[in-house]
Design a protein around this motif. Structure first.
Motif, PDB file in Angstrom:
ATOM      1  N   LEU A   5      43.871  50.492  47.708  1.00 47.67           N
ATOM      2  CA  LEU A   5      43.873  49.029  47.562  1.00 47.67           C
ATOM      3  C   LEU A   5      43.623  48.364  48.909  1.00 47.67           C
ATOM      4  CD1 LEU A   5      46.889  48.601  45.133  1.00 47.67           C
ATOM      5  CD2 LEU A   5      44.460  48.605  44.581  1.00 47.67           C
ATOM      6  N   SER A   6      43.114  47.155  48.854  1.00 46.22           N
ATOM      7  CA  SER A   6      42.769  46.439  50.084  1.00 46.22           C
ATOM      8  C   SER A   6      44.012  45.989  50.830  1.00 46.22           C
ATOM      9  CB  SER A   6      41.937  45.202  49.731  1.00 46.22           C
ATOM     10  OG  SER A   6      42.731  44.298  48.986  1.00 46.22           O
ATOM     11  N   ASP A   7      43.864  45.772  52.138  1.00 41.07           N
ATOM     12  CA  ASP A   7      44.952  45.195  52.938  1.00 41.07           C
ATOM     13  C   ASP A   7      45.327  43.840  52.349  1.00 41.07           C
ATOM     14  OD1 ASP A   7      44.615  47.369  54.519  1.00 41.07           O
ATOM     15  OD2 ASP A   7      43.529  46.310  56.113  1.00 41.07           O
ATOM     16  N   ARG A   8      44.278  43.154  51.882  1.00 45.47           N
ATOM     17  CA  ARG A   8      44.454  41.816  51.310  1.00 45.47           C
ATOM     18  C   ARG A   8      45.531  41.828  50.214  1.00 45.47           C
ATOM     19  NH1 ARG A   8      39.428  41.748  49.382  1.00 45.47           N
ATOM     20  NH2 ARG A   8      38.595  41.330  51.433  1.00 45.47           N
ATOM     21  N   ILE A   9      45.415  42.769  49.298  1.00 44.33           N
ATOM     22  CA  ILE A   9      46.379  42.768  48.184  1.00 44.33           C
ATOM     23  C   ILE A   9      47.682  43.424  48.616  1.00 44.33           C
ATOM     24  CG2 ILE A   9      45.565  44.895  47.016  1.00 44.33           C
ATOM     25  CD1 ILE A   9      46.754  41.674  45.279  1.00 44.33           C
ATOM     26  N   ASN A  10      47.606  44.410  49.480  1.00 51.26           N
ATOM     27  CA  ASN A  10      48.838  45.055  49.937  1.00 51.26           C
ATOM     28  C   ASN A  10      49.735  44.085  50.695  1.00 51.26           C
ATOM     29  OD1 ASN A  10      48.370  47.527  48.779  1.00 51.26           O
ATOM     30  ND2 ASN A  10      47.240  48.322  50.542  1.00 51.26           N
ATOM     31  N   GLN A  11      49.108  43.139  51.372  1.00 51.85           N
ATOM     32  CA  GLN A  11      49.901  42.191  52.163  1.00 51.85           C
ATOM     33  C   GLN A  11      50.381  40.990  51.352  1.00 51.85           C
ATOM     34  OE1 GLN A  11      47.137  41.550  55.338  1.00 51.85           O
ATOM     35  NE2 GLN A  11      47.521  43.606  56.162  1.00 51.85           N
ATOM     36  N   MET A  12      49.936  40.897  50.120  1.00 51.11           N
ATOM     37  CA  MET A  12      50.297  39.718  49.319  1.00 51.11           C
ATOM     38  C   MET A  12      51.641  39.909  48.618  1.00 51.11           C
ATOM     39  SD  MET A  12      48.245  38.050  46.103  1.00 51.11           S
ATOM     40  CE  MET A  12      46.879  37.305  46.942  1.00 51.11           C
ATOM     41  N   GLU A  13      52.465  38.874  48.658  1.00 54.36           N
ATOM     42  CA  GLU A  13      53.730  38.888  47.903  1.00 54.36           C
ATOM     43  C   GLU A  13      53.425  38.590  46.445  1.00 54.36           C
ATOM     44  OE1 GLU A  13      56.868  39.241  49.031  1.00 54.36           O
ATOM     45  OE2 GLU A  13      56.452  39.257  51.180  1.00 54.36           O
ATOM     46  N   GLU A  14      54.194  39.206  45.546  1.00 52.88           N
ATOM     47  CA  GLU A  14      54.052  38.871  44.128  1.00 52.88           C
ATOM     48  C   GLU A  14      54.643  37.476  43.900  1.00 52.88           C
ATOM     49  OE1 GLU A  14      56.147  41.674  41.724  1.00 52.88           O
ATOM     50  OE2 GLU A  14      55.324  40.892  39.851  1.00 52.88           O
ATOM     51  N   SER A  15      54.118  36.741  42.923  1.00 51.81           N
ATOM     52  CA  SER A  15      54.694  35.434  42.608  1.00 51.81           C
ATOM     53  C   SER A  15      56.126  35.623  42.081  1.00 51.81           C
ATOM     54  CB  SER A  15      53.831  34.729  41.546  1.00 51.81           C
ATOM     55  OG  SER A  15      54.574  33.684  40.959  1.00 51.81           O
ATOM     56  N   ALA A  16      57.103  35.111  42.836  1.00 49.77           N
ATOM     57  CA  ALA A  16      58.516  35.340  42.476  1.00 49.77           C
ATOM     58  C   ALA A  16      58.882  34.659  41.162  1.00 49.77           C
ATOM     59  CB  ALA A  16      59.421  34.830  43.588  1.00 49.77           C
ATOM     60  N   THR A  17      58.238  33.531  40.881  1.00 52.45           N
ATOM     61  CA  THR A  17      58.543  32.810  39.644  1.00 52.45           C
ATOM     62  C   THR A  17      58.079  33.631  38.439  1.00 52.45           C
ATOM     63  OG1 THR A  17      56.455  31.664  40.045  1.00 52.45           O
ATOM     64  CG2 THR A  17      58.463  30.457  40.553  1.00 52.45           C
ATOM     65  N   LEU A  18      56.851  34.155  38.554  1.00 52.02           N
ATOM     66  CA  LEU A  18      56.314  34.933  37.439  1.00 52.02           C
ATOM     67  C   LEU A  18      57.030  36.279  37.323  1.00 52.02           C
ATOM     68  CD1 LEU A  18      52.488  34.125  37.742  1.00 52.02           C
ATOM     69  CD2 LEU A  18      54.198  33.026  36.330  1.00 52.02           C
ATOM     70  N   ALA A  19      57.421  36.854  38.483  1.00 57.09           N
ATOM     71  CA  ALA A  19      58.108  38.149  38.472  1.00 57.09           C
ATOM     72  C   ALA A  19      59.464  38.020  37.776  1.00 57.09           C
ATOM     73  CB  ALA A  19      58.288  38.652  39.898  1.00 57.09           C
ATOM     74  N   MET A  20      60.172  36.931  38.072  1.00 57.75           N
ATOM     75  CA  MET A  20      61.496  36.738  37.468  1.00 57.75           C
ATOM     76  C   MET A  20      61.343  36.469  35.969  1.00 57.75           C
ATOM     77  SD  MET A  20      64.460  37.125  38.588  1.00 57.75           S
ATOM     78  CE  MET A  20      66.176  36.712  38.490  1.00 57.75           C
ATOM     79  N   ALA A  21      60.307  35.716  35.613  1.00 58.89           N
ATOM     80  CA  ALA A  21      60.068  35.436  34.189  1.00 58.89           C
ATOM     81  C   ALA A  21      59.766  36.738  33.437  1.00 58.89           C
ATOM     82  CB  ALA A  21      58.908  34.461  34.044  1.00 58.89           C
ATOM     83  N   LYS A  22      59.007  37.626  34.091  1.00 59.11           N
ATOM     84  CA  LYS A  22      58.658  38.904  33.464  1.00 59.11           C
ATOM     85  C   LYS A  22      59.919  39.744  33.255  1.00 59.11           C
ATOM     86  CE  LYS A  22      55.721  42.876  34.534  1.00 59.11           C
ATOM     87  NZ  LYS A  22      54.937  43.455  35.621  1.00 59.11           N
ATOM     88  N   LYS A  23      60.760  39.754  34.281  1.00 60.58           N
ATOM     89  CA  LYS A  23      61.999  40.534  34.195  1.00 60.58           C
ATOM     90  C   LYS A  23      62.879  40.013  33.045  1.00 60.58           C
ATOM     91  CE  LYS A  23      65.172  42.777  37.058  1.00 60.58           C
ATOM     92  NZ  LYS A  23      65.481  43.378  38.255  1.00 60.58           N
ATOM     93  N   ALA A  24      62.994  38.683  32.963  1.00 58.13           N
ATOM     94  CA  ALA A  24      63.817  38.081  31.902  1.00 58.13           C
ATOM     95  C   ALA A  24      63.246  38.443  30.525  1.00 58.13           C
ATOM     96  CB  ALA A  24      63.864  36.565  32.087  1.00 58.13           C
ATOM     97  N   ARG A  25      61.922  38.405  30.420  1.00 64.55           N
ATOM     98  CA  ARG A  25      61.247  38.739  29.163  1.00 64.55           C
ATOM     99  C   ARG A  25      61.536  40.191  28.774  1.00 64.55           C
ATOM    100  NH1 ARG A  25      55.832  37.275  30.643  1.00 64.55           N
ATOM    101  NH2 ARG A  25      56.285  35.066  30.779  1.00 64.55           N
TER     102      ARG A  25
END
Ligand code: PMP
Ligand code: GLU
Length: 400
Positions: A5-25
């Motif tokens: 994977l690119s440095d670009r994506i490796n350095q990117m944080e996941e969207s915390a709002t969407l990540a928490m929504a996914k976890k709740a789901r």
């Protein structure tokens, strides 16, 4: 091992709002009774007349082909008219409007078109999760100026002036603000505009996506101030005010050369936004606004309800949000406290604790640049809000 994977994506944080929504789901799917106050998403259905317009556009059979990249002309005209009449942005014309696949996409277009490697963008903090990551993706450097709880989390023109360097290319804020619900007054924005105008080629990205959820009754668009149209990219969309998150329609109003650049960028990445969704958006912006007003009223009632319930929880410190649908309490009181062997060291721990012990999902303030706070979305029914706050209160009482 070298990464595929690119440095670009490796350095990117996941969207915390969407990540928490996914976890709740996921937890809900396992049968756990989770109340999700993490995602900033209206719980209302898209108003009926907007749904009907989308259905009618399918029956008409005219909107199945690639739409024009910047959006259908009648939608761009309707947006420009709204901006002239309601936001007093006198220079707004259809040619300044670019319709995209949600305001998030609009913001990505703008930063990809404006930022060179090493350019700085001043972000008013606390800020919406995606700004910093998109700026970094475009090669820019996010520079934050912090609002404090005492000042309703609003950073000031003076702080902006101190943060500007030779490399500052743009500033970005949201008003009403995600995550704090604060609203910048006309006077505060005028002071900010004066600072901006002192520097050549400094631009403002004004994220007004929560415009229609504003309890002050006053919304100021910085692009309407003298000399600001040529320096402002106004971002807005349909997700919040019309309960249309899944339709994915957002837009910018920008000086012509920026609008043209965004059209070019979008032409290579996504093409024009979904035709049927644009027809729905046209009905939303040019039709009856009663449903939006009713939703705004419902959010205000919930704001008052949650405020009362938060004030009953020892340790929560909050201001009174004036718009959007979030509370952003400071919860440092709980740092160092424990229950059943689980110690709260930061806001992340606090959110995990509440998810596991109270089955309520919130988002850590860390993701919004404010590590002492958590975000509570009150875009949920009153029953859910009462139950969630009861659970939070009980779980917090166990922390010693
Ligand atoms: N800006 C802010 C401040 C937001 O909270 C959101 C939330 N979705 C967006 C932009 C993007 O909105 P959308 O892509 O759904 O239009
Ligand atoms: N803007 C909403 C939020 O802050 C939706 C999720 C997202 O797009 O990040 O929760």
């Amino acid at each position: 091992m070298t990464s595929v994977l690119s440095d670009r994506i490796n350095q990117m944080e996941e969207s915390a709002t969407l990540a928490m929504a996914k976890k709740a789901r996921e937890l809900k799917a396992q049968g756990i009774d989770i109340i999700s106050l993490s995602l900033g998403e209206p719980d209302f259905k898209t108003p009926k007349h907007i749904q009907e317009a989308a259905k009618a556009s399918i029956d008409e059979g005219k909107y199945f082909a690639y739409p024009p990249v910047a959006g259908y002309q009648d939608l761009r005209e309707a947006i420009a008219k709204k901006l002239r009449e309601e936001n007093k942005i006198a220079d707004a014309k259809a040619e300044n409007i670019v319709v995209s696949t949600g305001a998030k996409h609009s913001i990505a277009n703008v930063f990809m078109c404006m930022i060179n490697e090493g350019d700085e963008v001043v972000i008013f903090s606390p800020y919406w999760v995606s700004y910093a990551e998109i700026i970094k993706l475009a090669g820019g450097i996010p520079v934050t100026i912090e609002g404090s709880l005492e000042n309703n989390f609003k950073a000031t023109a003076k702080q902006l002036e101190e943060a500007i360097t030779d490399k500052t290319k743009a500033i970005i804020y949201s008003s009403p603000c995600n995550p704090t619900g604060s609203v910048f007054s006309k006077e505060e924005l005028e002071a900010i505009a004066e600072v901006v105008k002192k520097k050549e080629n400094l631009f403002v990205i004004a994220d007004e996506i929560y415009e229609l959820i504003n309890f002050t009754g006053k919304h100021a668009s910085i692009a309407s101030f003298p000399g600001m149209f040529e320096r402002t990219i106004t971002v807005n969309g349909f997700s919040k005010g019309y309960a249309m998150t899944g339709w994915r329609v957002g837009y910018i109003c920008a000086p012509l050369f920026i609008a043209k650049a965004c059209e070019k960028m979008q032409g290579q990445f996504t093409s024009g936004g979904t035709g049927i969704a644009q027809r729905a958006a046209l009905a939303a912006i040019s039709g009856d606004q009663t449903a939006s007003k009713e939703m705004e009223k419902a959010y205000l009632n919930r704001r008052d309800l949650v405020l009362k319930l938060i004030q009953e929880i020892p340790g929560f410190k909050t201001h009174v949000p004036e718009g959007a649908f979030y509370f952003f309490p400071d919860i440092t009181y709980f740092f160092g406290k424990s229950a059943n062997g689980f110690t709260i060291n930061n806001a992340d721990d606090f959110c995990i604790y509440l998810l596991e012990k109270a089955n309520v999902s919130l988002v850590t303030g860390e993701a919004f640049g404010a590590p002492n706070c958590v975000r509570i979305s009150y875009a949920a029914s009153e029953e859910e809000l009462v139950e969630a706050m009861k659970r939070i209160k009980e779980a917090c009482a166990n922390l010693k």
